[in-house]
Structures are given as structure tokens and as C-alpha cells.
Design an enzyme around this catalytic site. Structure first.
Site, PDB file in Angstrom:
ATOM      1  N   HIS A  25       0.852  -1.189   0.000  1.00 32.77           N
ATOM      2  CA  HIS A  25       0.000   0.000   0.000  1.00 32.77           C
ATOM      3  C   HIS A  25       0.892   1.245   0.000  1.00 32.77           C
ATOM      4  O   HIS A  25       1.515   1.554   1.018  1.00 32.77           O
ATOM      5  CB  HIS A  25      -0.877   0.082   1.256  1.00 32.77           C
ATOM      6  CG  HIS A  25      -1.822  -1.064   1.447  1.00 32.77           C
ATOM      7  ND1 HIS A  25      -2.438  -1.310   2.653  1.00 32.77           N
ATOM      8  CD2 HIS A  25      -2.283  -2.010   0.593  1.00 32.77           C
ATOM      9  CE1 HIS A  25      -3.220  -2.375   2.537  1.00 32.77           C
ATOM     10  NE2 HIS A  25      -3.139  -2.828   1.284  1.00 32.77           N
TER      11      HIS A  25
HETATM   12  C1  LIG Z   1      -0.874  -8.052  -3.028  1.00 29.13           C
HETATM   13  C2  LIG Z   1      -1.728  -6.839  -2.812  1.00 29.13           C
HETATM   14  C3  LIG Z   1      -2.872  -6.947  -2.052  1.00 29.13           C
HETATM   15  C4  LIG Z   1      -3.661  -5.822  -1.832  1.00 29.13           C
HETATM   16  N1  LIG Z   1      -4.840  -5.982  -1.173  1.00 29.13           N
HETATM   17  C5  LIG Z   1      -5.672  -4.939  -1.059  1.00 29.13           C
HETATM   18  C6  LIG Z   1      -6.985  -5.134  -0.542  1.00 29.13           C
HETATM   19  O1  LIG Z   1      -7.405  -6.253  -0.258  1.00 29.13           O
HETATM   20  N2  LIG Z   1      -7.776  -4.027  -0.410  1.00 29.13           N
HETATM   21  C7  LIG Z   1      -7.340  -2.768  -0.736  1.00 29.13           C
HETATM   22  O2  LIG Z   1      -8.069  -1.813  -0.494  1.00 29.13           O
HETATM   23  N3  LIG Z   1      -6.124  -2.577  -1.276  1.00 29.13           N
HETATM   24  C8  LIG Z   1      -5.307  -3.629  -1.491  1.00 29.13           C
HETATM   25  N4  LIG Z   1      -4.113  -3.452  -2.134  1.00 29.13           N
HETATM   26  C9  LIG Z   1      -3.756  -2.095  -2.613  1.00 29.13           C
HETATM   27  C10 LIG Z   1      -4.666  -1.575  -3.737  1.00 29.13           C
HETATM   28  O3  LIG Z   1      -4.934  -2.559  -4.696  1.00 29.13           O
HETATM   29  C11 LIG Z   1      -4.006  -0.340  -4.371  1.00 29.13           C
HETATM   30  O4  LIG Z   1      -3.814   0.604  -3.332  1.00 29.13           O
HETATM   31  C12 LIG Z   1      -4.848   0.304  -5.466  1.00 29.13           C
HETATM   32  O5  LIG Z   1      -5.123  -0.603  -6.504  1.00 29.13           O
HETATM   33  C13 LIG Z   1      -4.108   1.510  -6.035  1.00 29.13           C
HETATM   34  O6  LIG Z   1      -4.944   2.118  -6.995  1.00 29.13           O
HETATM   35  P1  LIG Z   1      -4.344   3.107  -8.084  1.00 29.13           P
HETATM   36  O7  LIG Z   1      -5.403   3.407  -9.066  1.00 29.13           O
HETATM   37  O8  LIG Z   1      -3.675   4.216  -7.393  1.00 29.13           O
HETATM   38  O9  LIG Z   1      -3.155   2.272  -8.795  1.00 29.13           O
HETATM   39  P2  LIG Z   1      -3.179   0.869  -9.510  1.00 29.13           P
HETATM   40  O10 LIG Z   1      -4.398   0.101  -9.162  1.00 29.13           O
HETATM   41  O11 LIG Z   1      -1.866   0.244  -9.226  1.00 29.13           O
HETATM   42  O12 LIG Z   1      -3.276   1.231 -11.068  1.00 29.13           O
HETATM   43  C14 LIG Z   1      -2.298   1.980 -11.731  1.00 29.13           C
HETATM   44  C15 LIG Z   1      -2.174   1.478 -13.159  1.00 29.13           C
HETATM   45  O13 LIG Z   1      -1.473   2.459 -13.932  1.00 29.13           O
HETATM   46  C16 LIG Z   1      -0.646   1.802 -14.854  1.00 29.13           C
HETATM   47  N5  LIG Z   1       0.458   2.684 -15.243  1.00 29.13           N
HETATM   48  C17 LIG Z   1       1.461   3.139 -14.450  1.00 29.13           C
HETATM   49  N6  LIG Z   1       2.290   3.929 -15.162  1.00 29.13           N
HETATM   50  C18 LIG Z   1       1.794   3.973 -16.425  1.00 29.13           C
HETATM   51  C19 LIG Z   1       2.226   4.635 -17.619  1.00 29.13           C
HETATM   52  N7  LIG Z   1       3.300   5.420 -17.633  1.00 29.13           N
HETATM   53  N8  LIG Z   1       1.504   4.439 -18.759  1.00 29.13           N
HETATM   54  C20 LIG Z   1       0.388   3.648 -18.749  1.00 29.13           C
HETATM   55  N9  LIG Z   1      -0.057   3.005 -17.635  1.00 29.13           N
HETATM   56  C21 LIG Z   1       0.635   3.172 -16.492  1.00 29.13           C
HETATM   57  C22 LIG Z   1      -0.161   0.584 -14.079  1.00 29.13           C
HETATM   58  O14 LIG Z   1       0.307  -0.402 -14.996  1.00 29.13           O
HETATM   59  C23 LIG Z   1      -1.382   0.183 -13.290  1.00 29.13           C
HETATM   60  O15 LIG Z   1      -2.140  -0.791 -13.967  1.00 29.13           O
HETATM   61  C24 LIG Z   1      -3.289  -4.552  -2.364  1.00 29.13           C
HETATM   62  C25 LIG Z   1      -2.121  -4.445  -3.120  1.00 29.13           C
HETATM   63  C26 LIG Z   1      -1.352  -5.573  -3.364  1.00 29.13           C
HETATM   64  C27 LIG Z   1      -0.099  -5.454  -4.202  1.00 29.13           C
END
Ligand SMILES: Cc1cc2nc3c(=O)[nH]c(=O)nc-3n(C[C@H](O)[C@H](O)[C@H](O)COP(=O)(O)OP(=O)(O)OC[C@H]3O[C@@H](n4cnc5c(N)ncnc54)[C@H](O)[C@@H]3O)c2cc1C
Length: 500
Positions: free
Chosen positions: A437
Site C-alpha cells: 500500500h
Molecule cells: C498483493 C496486494 C494486495 C492488496 N490488497 C488490497 C486489498 O485487499 N484491499 C485494498 O483496499 N487494497 C489492497 N491493495 C492495494 C490496492 O490494490 C491499491 O492501493 C490500489 O489498486 C491503487 O490504486 P491506483 O489506481 O492508485 O493504482 P493501480 O491500481 O496500481 O493502477 C495503476 C495502473 O497504472 C498503470 N500505469 C502506471 N504507469 C503507467 C504509464 N506510464 N503508462 C500507462 N499506464 C501506467 C499501471 O500499470 C497500473 O495498472 C493490495 C495491493 C497488493 C499489491
């Protein structure tokens, strides 16, 4: 449809990047990006989503081994280091659906106390419970949140819950977004039955049904801008060809690390973006019980101890898989590993999540890859010791006869006195820490308080650029963050649509 609402590619000649004109462009398809894609599509916008990672369907996940999925779905194959004392192993995904494809599907609402604290720190008062509560309710409804009660198996969770009750500590069944979980215990490498309601099987297909285009394998390299107006987005497609998008509005949701990296690479708030990344730290304790608990049976976990949540501390069993157990024991003495593997059915593995008080930062990039460093503080070391002491107390109350603390060099602990001696000896560099996280690298806060973006997620000075992912949170919520991230993203997009 106006000429701008459908993407138009002007073909590239002599190696020049192709130009694609589009209306709303979303970078990243995870928890934040998927919300932007769906809400913009619902509002009738023509939406294009660029996602660096692959699109991996449920059938492919079911056919792949955990190791194959790990390599394919996780950034750097799952091994991203946050350097410091100790070096922390950080994990996030890159795939259509982002990290929600590999997460545990836990969905918690941010507490009013945390939102009030953020409002006071950030100088922005409006992202409090009366605004965020209804957004969270919408997320909960859309994803079909359930309370995961004890079912078949999950003996480790039952023992933890009973221990909490015996100590008078507060615990709760987890809230999850799963439909018909088959208890395959593979959440972290992608659900093989499609039960987990990740963005890949919920918001994104719904957005696509409304006309949004999701392009996997497209990495955004840079945002070009002039006088606070985004002019273009330079990207590399799956075939290695460069493409330039010319969006009317750009939503960046590249995740907690990806968003600040992209801003810095583009010369947008390069000094503040990624300077103050908040982390939750996970301590892993292996416990041996005097009888069979068969912790591999059951779903991820069914009890979370929240007694010390005000301190940012949570205790829960973690998915026990043979591979995960092997990895947890890897650094231990060979005789001990033999002994523990022989007693596998009596073992449980437990995670203690602790909110880190120091911050991580992007210290630079090496060949385009960010170099992350953290500055764990003395208070963090103290909090980790306190968290381990409380976890040990809970596990002994659960009947554990032996604990392996999160330091490979330390031997098994059998009594409270052993635990005290370990806590007195352990040095900051001895902790084996994992984080999944990260957040707050581009916080929504007044500029004088270290903020990067305003209440519409707009980096200061920009009109047609919005951030809407984990990076905009003002801090670490102390709970699994997906629900908070999605609620903030809904609110940001709604404010944009109202103001447009
Ligand atoms: C093993 C694990 C278990 C977890 N369990 C939980 C849970 O049970 N509940 C919970 O609330 N949270 C959990 N989390 C955390 C949660 O999933 C994340 O905090 C959340 O998904 C983050 O959301 P986001 O949109 O910020 O980023 P992300 O969901 O990571 O999405 C960002 C996306 O942007 C893409 N990207 C990045 N840079 C670029 C670029 N330059 N060009 C194009 N695409 C790009 C990436 O490839 C990625 O797909 C967990 C995380 C992990 C790793």
C-alpha cells in the site's frame, strides 16, 4: 459526434509519431483510472484508457502458475525495492485493472477521524465523511461488497477471533468485493474463478460497454504542456511505435508511484511530486500451534483484529499457500525449515499492518525505472516493536506455542519473555518488511503544505489535467486503501463534470 469525440489517428510518416486526437484520456486502469473511465463514459464523454500492462482474462489466470502470473502481472516481477534501513519489498501490479487484479478484494470505508485529520492537514475541508461516505456507498453497491464470515476452513482466523475476544480486543469479519469466492487462495496472483470484483471485471467492462476504449500495452512516457494546458501525451504502443495523443482533458491514474514519476518526467511539479510517499508496512509472523489448523483451507482470512487501529495497526492471518510458506521460511536455518515444513499443517502465517510515519520518496530514476528510498524514523521502529509485541500476545492467546518473528536471523520465540528479549535486541535494519500500500505522492493539499493538486485533483497551475488515484490521498488511511482511493476518484470526476 464532434470530430474530437472519436479518436482520430493521423498516420505517421517517416518515423514521426502518429497523432491521435481524443476527448478524455485516462492513463492507468486501476482503482482510480477505472472510476474515471466509467464516470466519464457515463457522462457521454468519448474515453480512451492507456494501460501499460497486459489484459489478462480469468481463463488465462486459471491456466497460469502463481509464478507465471507473478511475473506477468506485477511490476518488476513483484520485486520493487524501497531502499533504506531496512530495504522494504514493495509490490504493485501493471495490468488492465491495475493492482485490483492482484489484491485481496478488501474494501473498507475511511473513518471520519482520518478524513477530518486529512482535512485539517491539507487545508481542504470538503473531503470529509458527509461527502466521502456516499461515494463509498456507491462503490460498495457497484462492487457488491460482502462480509466474509467464517466458512469451511479458516481455522487460523477463528483462533485469532477467539483470542481477541479472550483479551477483550475488537475484531471484525473482513469486508470484501467477491461474488461466489471459491476459496482458491490465489488472490495475490489474480483470481482464477473471476469471483473477485477487480476493476478488470467490473468498472472497465461497464465503461467499455458505454464506448470507452481500453488500450493495453501502451506506456505513457511524457505529458507535453504549455502555460498550464496539456497539449499532448507521448506514449509507446505494444509494437514499440510511438504515438502522440492530443486529449481535451487528461486524467492521470498511473498509481502511487507511476503518477509522480510521470509528472516529474514531464516537468510538472517535479520538486514536490513523489517527495512524500506514505506506506503501510507489513510484518509477517509464522506461528506454530500444538494441533492441526490446516491454514491453507479457507478463503484469504475471515477475521481482522482492529483493537489498535487508532494507532494504524491491524492484525490478520495472511493467505497461507505452500509457496508463500516456503518464501517466508527461506532465510531460516535448514534444520528449522525441515522441522517446520514437517509440521506444516500446524502453522499459520499472520500479517500485522502498521502505518509508517516516515515517508518514502522517488530519489531518481535509473534507465527510466524509479529509484525509491525511505526514511523510517525511530518512532516507526518503536511502532514496529509495539506491533510485534501485541501480535505475539494475541497469538499466544490463540494457543500458539512458537512464533517466528519477522527477522530471519532470530530463532523461535516460545514465551512472552522471549518476545521481550527479541524486541530489546531487534535493530531497525533487522526487520523484514513488505509493503503493498503506497499513497500520497501527489497529495491533495494547499501548496504551502506540500500539496501537488487542488480539490479537483488538478496539479496547481493546470486546467485540463486531473490526478485521481492513490497518489492524491493526503496520507495513509491505516486501512486497505482501495475504497478510499475509489471514493476520492468518484468525487474528483464528479467535480470535474460539474465544473465543465
Ligand atoms: C498483493 C496486494 C494486495 C492488496 N490488497 C488490497 C486489498 O485487499 N484491499 C485494498 O483496499 N487494497 C489492497 N491493495 C492495494 C490496492 O490494490 C491499491 O492501493 C490500489 O489498486 C491503487 O490504486 P491506483 O489506481 O492508485 O493504482 P493501480 O491500481 O496500481 O493502477 C495503476 C495502473 O497504472 C498503470 N500505469 C502506471 N504507469 C503507467 C504509464 N506510464 N503508462 C500507462 N499506464 C501506467 C499501471 O500499470 C497500473 O495498472 C493490495 C495491493 C497488493 C499489491
Amino acid at each position: 459526434m464532434s470530430p474530437l469525440t472519436a479518436p482520430r489517428a493521423r498516420s505517421a510518416r517517416s518515423g514521426r509519431p502518429a497523432d491521435v486526437e481524443c476527448d478524455a484520456l485516462v492513463v492507468g486502469s486501476g482503482a482510480g483510472g477505472a472510476v474515471a473511465a466509467l464516470e466519464l463514459a457515463r457522462a457521454g464523454r468519448s474515453v480512451t484508457v492507456l494501460e501499460e500492462g497486459p489484459r489478462v482474462g480469468t481463463r488465462e489466470l486459471a491456466a497460469a502458475s502463481p509464478a507465471e502470473s507473478m511475473r506477468r502481472l506485477y511490476r518488476n516481477g513483484g520485486a520493487t525495492a524501497v531502499f533504506g534501513t531496512p530495504t522494504i519489498a514493495y509490490g504493485e501490479a501493471h495490468a488492465v485493472g491495475g493492482t485490483t487484479v492482484v489484491n485481496g478484494g478488501l474494501l473498507w470505508e475511511p473513518s471520519a477521524a482520518v478524513l477530518d485529520c486529512w482535512a485539517a492537514w491539507s487545508g481542504y475541508g470538503s473531503y470529509r465523511a458527509p461527502v466521502i461516505g456516499p461515494r463509498f456507498a456507491e462503490v460498495r453497491r457497484r462492487l457488491g461488497m460482502i462480509v466474509q464470515e467464517h466458512g469451511d476452513g479458516n481455522e487460523d482466523s477463528r483462533l485469532l477471533a477467539l483470542a481477541a475476544e479472550s483479551l477483550g480486543w475488537r475484531w471484525q469479519h473482513p469486508q470484501r468485493v467477491v461474488r461466489g469466492c471459491e476459496h482458491r487462495n490465489q488472490c495475490a496472483t489474480g483470481c482464477p474463478s473471476g469471483a473477485k470484483q477487480s476493476m478488470a471485471v467490473t468498472y472497465l467492462p461497464e465503461a467499455e460497454a458505454l464506448g470507452a476504449r481500453v488500450s493495453p500495452g501502451v506506456r505513457v512516457e511524457r505529458i507535453t504542456h504549455r502555460h498550464g494546458v496539456v497539449r499532448g501525451v507521448e506514449a509507446t504502443g505494444p509494437d514499440g511505435r510511438r504515438v502522440r495523443y492530443r486529449p481535451r482533458t487528461l486524467f492521470v491514474a498511473a498509481g502511487p508511484i507511476g503518477t509522480p514519476v510521470l509528472l516529474r518526467r514531464s516537468g510538472i511539479h517535479a520538486r514536490t511530486a513523489g517527495r512524500r510517499i506514505a506506506l503501510h508496512l507489513n510484518l509477517r509472523t509464522v506461528a506454530r500451534f500444538p494441533r492441526v489448523v490446516d491454514a491453507v483451507r479457507g478463503t484469504m482470512f475471515t477475521a481482522q483484529v482492529q483493537e489498535h487501529s487508532a494507532l494504524g495497526m491491524l492484525v490478520m492471518p495472511s493467505n497461507l499457500t505452500p509457496g508463500g510458506l516456503g518464501a517466508a521460511l527461506a532465510g531460516r536455518a535448514p534444520d528449522l525449515v525441515d522441522d517446520l515444513l514437517a509440521a506444516r499443517s500446524q502453522l499459520g502465517m499472520f500479517t500485522t499492518q502498521v502505518r509508517m510515519q516516515g515517508y518514502a520518496r522517488i530519489a531518481g530514476t535509473v534507465a527510466g525505472t524509479p529509484l525509491l528510498r525511505h526514511g523510517m524514523t525511530r518512532a516507526d521502529h518503536h511502532a514496529l516493536r509495539l506491533a510485534f509485541r501485541r501480535t505475539a500476545r494475541l497469538l499466544f492467546a490463540a494457543g500458539a506455542v512458537e512464533l517466528l518473528p519477522p527477522t530471519s536471523a532470530a530463532g523461535p520465540l516460545r514465551t512472552e519473555a522471549d518476545v521481550e528479549a527479541y524486541c530489546a535486541r531487534v535493530r531497525p535494519g533487522d526487520w523484514e518488511l513488505v509493503s503493498v500500500h503506497a499513497m500520497a505522492g501527489c497529495p491533495m493539499a494547499l501548496p504551502g503544505r506540500g500539496g501537488v493538486c487542488d480539490e479537483l485533483g488538478r496539479p496547481y497551475g493546470f486546467g485540463n489535467l486531473h490526478l485521481c488515484d492513490a497518489s492524491v490521498l493526503p496520507g495513509a488511511p491505516g486501512i486497505s486503501p482501495q475504497g478510499t482511493i475509489m471514493s476520492f476518484a468518484h468525487e474528483i470526476v464528479a467535480r470535474h463534470l460539474e465544473s465543465a
